[in-house]
Motif scaffolding. Structure first.
Motif, PDB file in Angstrom:
ATOM      1  N   ALA A 225      23.417  79.842  43.381  1.00  0.00           N
ATOM      2  CA  ALA A 225      23.391  80.674  44.429  1.00  0.00           C
ATOM      3  C   ALA A 225      22.209  80.222  45.499  1.00  0.00           C
ATOM      4  O   ALA A 225      22.428  79.984  46.611  1.00  0.00           O
ATOM      5  CB  ALA A 225      23.302  82.249  44.247  1.00  0.00           C
ATOM      6  N   ILE A 226      21.138  79.898  44.773  1.00  0.00           N
ATOM      7  CA  ILE A 226      19.896  79.340  45.374  1.00  0.00           C
ATOM      8  C   ILE A 226      20.205  77.905  45.841  1.00  0.00           C
ATOM      9  O   ILE A 226      19.682  77.548  46.869  1.00  0.00           O
ATOM     10  CB  ILE A 226      18.736  79.294  44.350  1.00  0.00           C
ATOM     11  CG1 ILE A 226      18.423  81.096  44.181  1.00  0.00           C
ATOM     12  CG2 ILE A 226      17.405  78.902  45.367  1.00  0.00           C
ATOM     13  CD1 ILE A 226      18.237  81.793  45.726  1.00  0.00           C
ATOM     14  N   GLN A 227      20.785  76.896  44.982  1.00  0.00           N
ATOM     15  CA  GLN A 227      21.259  75.709  45.375  1.00  0.00           C
ATOM     16  C   GLN A 227      22.054  75.673  46.709  1.00  0.00           C
ATOM     17  O   GLN A 227      21.760  74.976  47.649  1.00  0.00           O
ATOM     18  CB  GLN A 227      21.804  75.165  44.371  1.00  0.00           C
ATOM     19  CG  GLN A 227      21.011  74.895  43.097  1.00  0.00           C
ATOM     20  CD  GLN A 227      21.899  74.051  42.012  1.00  0.00           C
ATOM     21  OE1 GLN A 227      22.945  73.469  42.251  1.00  0.00           O
ATOM     22  NE2 GLN A 227      21.344  73.627  40.921  1.00  0.00           N
ATOM     23  N   LEU A 228      22.884  76.643  46.722  1.00  0.00           N
ATOM     24  CA  LEU A 228      23.890  76.522  47.705  1.00  0.00           C
ATOM     25  C   LEU A 228      23.188  77.144  49.188  1.00  0.00           C
ATOM     26  O   LEU A 228      23.271  76.709  50.210  1.00  0.00           O
ATOM     27  CB  LEU A 228      24.969  77.398  47.699  1.00  0.00           C
ATOM     28  CG  LEU A 228      25.981  76.951  46.744  1.00  0.00           C
ATOM     29  CD1 LEU A 228      26.899  78.303  46.209  1.00  0.00           C
ATOM     30  CD2 LEU A 228      26.850  75.921  47.367  1.00  0.00           C
TER      31      LEU A 228
ATOM     32  N   GLY B 127      15.066  78.030  36.787  1.00  0.00           N
ATOM     33  CA  GLY B 127      15.807  77.538  37.931  1.00  0.00           C
ATOM     34  C   GLY B 127      14.970  76.023  38.165  1.00  0.00           C
ATOM     35  O   GLY B 127      15.525  75.314  39.182  1.00  0.00           O
ATOM     36  N   TYR B 128      13.888  75.760  37.473  1.00  0.00           N
ATOM     37  CA  TYR B 128      13.256  74.476  37.983  1.00  0.00           C
ATOM     38  C   TYR B 128      13.894  73.107  38.063  1.00  0.00           C
ATOM     39  O   TYR B 128      13.924  72.526  38.869  1.00  0.00           O
ATOM     40  CB  TYR B 128      11.943  74.624  37.392  1.00  0.00           C
ATOM     41  CG  TYR B 128      10.984  73.393  37.795  1.00  0.00           C
ATOM     42  CD1 TYR B 128      10.216  73.500  39.135  1.00  0.00           C
ATOM     43  CD2 TYR B 128      10.891  72.349  37.005  1.00  0.00           C
ATOM     44  CE1 TYR B 128       9.366  72.281  39.418  1.00  0.00           C
ATOM     45  CE2 TYR B 128      10.073  71.182  37.472  1.00  0.00           C
ATOM     46  CZ  TYR B 128       9.431  71.191  38.320  1.00  0.00           C
ATOM     47  OH  TYR B 128       8.687  70.280  39.095  1.00  0.00           O
ATOM     48  N   ILE B 129      14.379  73.028  36.821  1.00  0.00           N
ATOM     49  CA  ILE B 129      14.896  71.725  36.422  1.00  0.00           C
ATOM     50  C   ILE B 129      16.416  71.490  37.251  1.00  0.00           C
ATOM     51  O   ILE B 129      16.648  70.475  38.106  1.00  0.00           O
ATOM     52  CB  ILE B 129      15.189  71.512  35.046  1.00  0.00           C
ATOM     53  CG1 ILE B 129      13.876  71.189  34.232  1.00  0.00           C
ATOM     54  CG2 ILE B 129      16.246  70.236  34.726  1.00  0.00           C
ATOM     55  CD1 ILE B 129      13.866  71.220  32.717  1.00  0.00           C
ATOM     56  N   PRO B 130      17.246  72.815  37.341  1.00  0.00           N
ATOM     57  CA  PRO B 130      18.288  72.451  37.976  1.00  0.00           C
ATOM     58  C   PRO B 130      18.418  72.010  39.441  1.00  0.00           C
ATOM     59  O   PRO B 130      18.694  71.241  40.114  1.00  0.00           O
ATOM     60  CB  PRO B 130      18.993  73.780  37.727  1.00  0.00           C
ATOM     61  CG  PRO B 130      18.622  74.387  36.655  1.00  0.00           C
ATOM     62  CD  PRO B 130      17.063  73.714  36.525  1.00  0.00           C
ATOM     63  N   LEU B 131      17.211  72.778  40.096  1.00  0.00           N
ATOM     64  CA  LEU B 131      16.809  72.561  41.505  1.00  0.00           C
ATOM     65  C   LEU B 131      16.244  71.494  41.744  1.00  0.00           C
ATOM     66  O   LEU B 131      16.677  70.455  42.851  1.00  0.00           O
ATOM     67  CB  LEU B 131      16.195  73.783  42.087  1.00  0.00           C
ATOM     68  CG  LEU B 131      16.833  75.113  42.453  1.00  0.00           C
ATOM     69  CD1 LEU B 131      15.783  76.344  42.841  1.00  0.00           C
ATOM     70  CD2 LEU B 131      17.716  74.825  43.601  1.00  0.00           C
ATOM     71  N   GLN B 132      15.337  70.886  41.144  1.00  0.00           N
ATOM     72  CA  GLN B 132      14.780  69.766  41.214  1.00  0.00           C
ATOM     73  C   GLN B 132      15.629  68.384  41.155  1.00  0.00           C
ATOM     74  O   GLN B 132      15.621  67.252  41.664  1.00  0.00           O
ATOM     75  CB  GLN B 132      13.571  69.529  40.445  1.00  0.00           C
ATOM     76  CG  GLN B 132      12.356  70.471  40.711  1.00  0.00           C
ATOM     77  CD  GLN B 132      11.476  69.734  41.773  1.00  0.00           C
ATOM     78  OE1 GLN B 132      10.561  69.336  41.470  1.00  0.00           O
ATOM     79  NE2 GLN B 132      11.829  69.909  42.915  1.00  0.00           N
ATOM     80  N   THR B 133      16.688  68.986  40.071  1.00  0.00           N
ATOM     81  CA  THR B 133      17.720  67.493  39.799  1.00  0.00           C
ATOM     82  C   THR B 133      18.765  67.461  40.968  1.00  0.00           C
ATOM     83  O   THR B 133      19.078  66.646  41.556  1.00  0.00           O
ATOM     84  CB  THR B 133      18.297  67.855  38.564  1.00  0.00           C
ATOM     85  OG1 THR B 133      17.308  67.927  37.423  1.00  0.00           O
ATOM     86  CG2 THR B 133      19.308  66.751  38.276  1.00  0.00           C
ATOM     87  N   ALA B 134      19.177  68.853  41.377  1.00  0.00           N
ATOM     88  CA  ALA B 134      20.396  68.688  42.261  1.00  0.00           C
ATOM     89  C   ALA B 134      19.891  68.647  43.782  1.00  0.00           C
ATOM     90  O   ALA B 134      20.653  68.003  44.533  1.00  0.00           O
ATOM     91  CB  ALA B 134      20.883  70.427  42.096  1.00  0.00           C
ATOM     92  N   ILE B 135      18.561  69.075  44.161  1.00  0.00           N
ATOM     93  CA  ILE B 135      18.477  68.819  45.554  1.00  0.00           C
ATOM     94  C   ILE B 135      17.053  68.434  45.570  1.00  0.00           C
ATOM     95  O   ILE B 135      16.094  69.053  45.820  1.00  0.00           O
ATOM     96  CB  ILE B 135      18.495  70.077  46.365  1.00  0.00           C
ATOM     97  CG1 ILE B 135      19.753  71.195  45.840  1.00  0.00           C
ATOM     98  CG2 ILE B 135      18.669  70.162  48.049  1.00  0.00           C
ATOM     99  CD1 ILE B 135      19.831  72.608  46.375  1.00  0.00           C
TER     100      ILE B 135
END
Length: 514
Positions: free
Chosen positions: A262-265, A286-294
């Motif tokens: 939800a935060i990525q979007l 959420g750190y690794i998913p966000l740094q990787t995705a965006i």
């Protein structure tokens, strides 16, 4: 575009008649002429059987005038007058006489109910009741309406489907003509946009009958319809020597274990809407998913692994977008309330921020003026309680927006943005958006526009419009069922381009005519 009440439409009629010194039957003739042109351009004199059902008021007069024009062009048709009262409007009688002069005698239908046979391949034109209807028709008239509906023929309604009120629900859904298409005069009608009333029509189109445009433009209305002509002038062009600092900094706060998407979007929505900088504040998970995705988004983390226990945002932030995927943990609720006590920044509140505030209504008074709430109907119900019907729901939306001096974006097929006692009805979007994550994208887009210096109201109505337009562009490649929120994000840029493609095309057409 203004959405007028029934009384305002009548007032606009009267003003136009007085200003231009014309009679009311001239205005009716204009309406019938537009109806005829629309029909004739599609039917081209074809042999299809037409059944015109007319009332005995001005809507029926429109129908009779249309019947005369169709007769003059050789169409195969029958005309029926539903005699629901002994009173007849003056313009109805004028057009009845004109019709008889052409040797076309309508069949009168009364409570004896001699109803015509209607074939499935015929066309029904409904001109029984107009926007002035204020009470349920008699039972025998309802049987006429049900006879039309049971015929399953293509049905075209004049101005509004008969039996539909302008300001409240019909007593029963079956009391309304089910219109495949509505040709409405001059301005759209509020019932076209509310789920419980819009179910009575599939499509609608406006016909310009020459009501005084300046009068309508200056008329204060409870609702406005938002399309490209209203959105394009709001756009703030970028300057050559500008930099990321000129376009604002959004803090996106939320997420919990399993809901970091939800935060990525939302973060992507803010970036694609034009924010110069975006910082996400999330639990540690959420750190690794966000740094990787965006990679474009900066990330701050809470001390807790799976949920938010405190809320921190960078010093130089313009707007905080909060609530997406945040969850209902008690520690998260305390963190939100603690943040609100000290925060002075404008907020975009979505999802669980709204759900948590609904549990602590006293804290709604802490929301800074001009903040934006973006609930779907269930979240809104948690805020204000249940409503009787859709008309009651939109009234509650107006009152909520006024009470807290905020912008309320009530999401739906026609999202309505409420501000200062006015509802702005959106024109874009489609059923492909009925999928998880689209609301997160919208919250981020509105925050991104706010950060760039758009006012709260402009950011909201522009964000809603572009959000729907991105989906309209995107479903062309995927269809409704396969459409996802990620595809919506990918088409935000195309929505901006589409907005100005249309503007450029219109300009080029104007140049050709000069």
């Amino acid at each position: 575009m203004k959405i007028l009440s029934a009384q305002q439409v009548h007032d606009a009629d009267d003003y136009t008649i007085k200003k231009y010194g014309i009679s009311s039957d001239i205005l009716m003739e204009r309406a019938a002429d537009q109806l005829f042109n629309w029909l004739h351009s599609r039917l081209q004199g074809g042999p299809v059987k037409l059944h015109l059902f007319c009332g005995i008021g001005n809507n029926g007069g429109d129908g009779l005038a249309l019947a005369r024009m169709l007769k003059e062009h050789g169409y195969n048709m029958e005309v029926y007058v539903v005699k629901y009262s002994e009173k007849r409007s003056k313009d109805f009688l004028i057009n009845l006489d004109r019709l008889k002069d052409r040797k076309l005698w309508p069949e009168f239908i009364d409570e004896t109910l001699h109803l015509p046979e209607i074939g499935k391949d015929n066309i029904v034109i409904d001109a029984i009741f107009g926007i002035g209807l204020n009470r349920d028709p008699e039972d025998w008239v309802l049987q006429v309406i049900q006879h039309i509906n049971n015929a399953n023929a293509f049905t075209l309604a004049v101005d509004i489907p008969s039996g539909l009120f302008m300001d409240r629900l019909p007593t029963k859904p079956e009391n309304v003509v089910q219109a495949d298409f509505v040709l409405s005069f001059q301005t759209p009608k509020l019932p076209f946009f509310l789920p419980q009333t819009a179910q009575h029509l599939n499509h609608w189109e406006l016909l310009d009958i020459g009501l005084e445009p300046e009068y309508i433009y200056n008329l204060p209305t409870a609702y406005e319809y938002i399309g490209k002509p209203e959105i394009a002038p709001l756009y703030q062009p970028r300057l050559k020597f500008s930099h990321k600092g000129n376009y604002g900094h959004v803090a996106v706060v939320g997420g919990s274990y399993g809901k970091i998407g939800a935060i990525q979007l939302a973060s992507k929505g803010a970036l694609q809407a034009g924010a110069g900088l975006v910082t996400a504040y999330v639990p540690k998970c959420g750190y690794i998913p966000l740094q990787t995705a965006i990679p474009e988004v900066m990330v701050m983390t809470d001390t807790k692994e799976d949920c938010i226990s405190e809320i921190k945002v960078p010093e130089k932030v313009n707007v905080v977008c909060i609530g997406m995927g945040m969850g209902h943990d008690q520690g998260t609720q305390k963190a939100l309330l603690s943040f609100l006590k000290t925060n002075k920044l404008p907020l975009v509140l979505d999802a669980d921020a709204i759900n948590l505030l609904a549990k602590q209504e006293d804290f709604l008074g802490l929301i800074p003026e001009g903040s934006v709430f973006t609930p779907h109907p269930k979240e809104f119900e948690r805020l204000v309680g249940p409503w009787k019907d859709d008309f009651d729901k939109v009234e509650k939306g107006k009152l909520f927006s006024k009470k807290y001096n905020c912008i309320l974006v009530l999401k739906g097929a026609h999202t309505i943005t409420f501000a200062n006692g006015v509802g702005f009805v959106n024109s874009t979007g489609n059923p492909g958006m009925a999928t998880g994550g689209c609301g997160d994208v919208l919250a981020g887009m509105i925050a991104g526009l706010l950060a760039q210096g758009y006012s709260s109201l402009k950011a909201a109505i522009m964000g809603v419009y572009l959000h729907g337009l991105a989906a309209d562009v995107g479903v062309n490649a995927s269809g409704f069922e396969a459409f996802t929120a990620s595809q919506l994000v990918d088409n935000i840029g195309n929505a901006f381009l589409e907005l100005f493609k249309r503007e450029q095309s219109a300009t080029q057409e104007a140049d050709k005519t000069e």
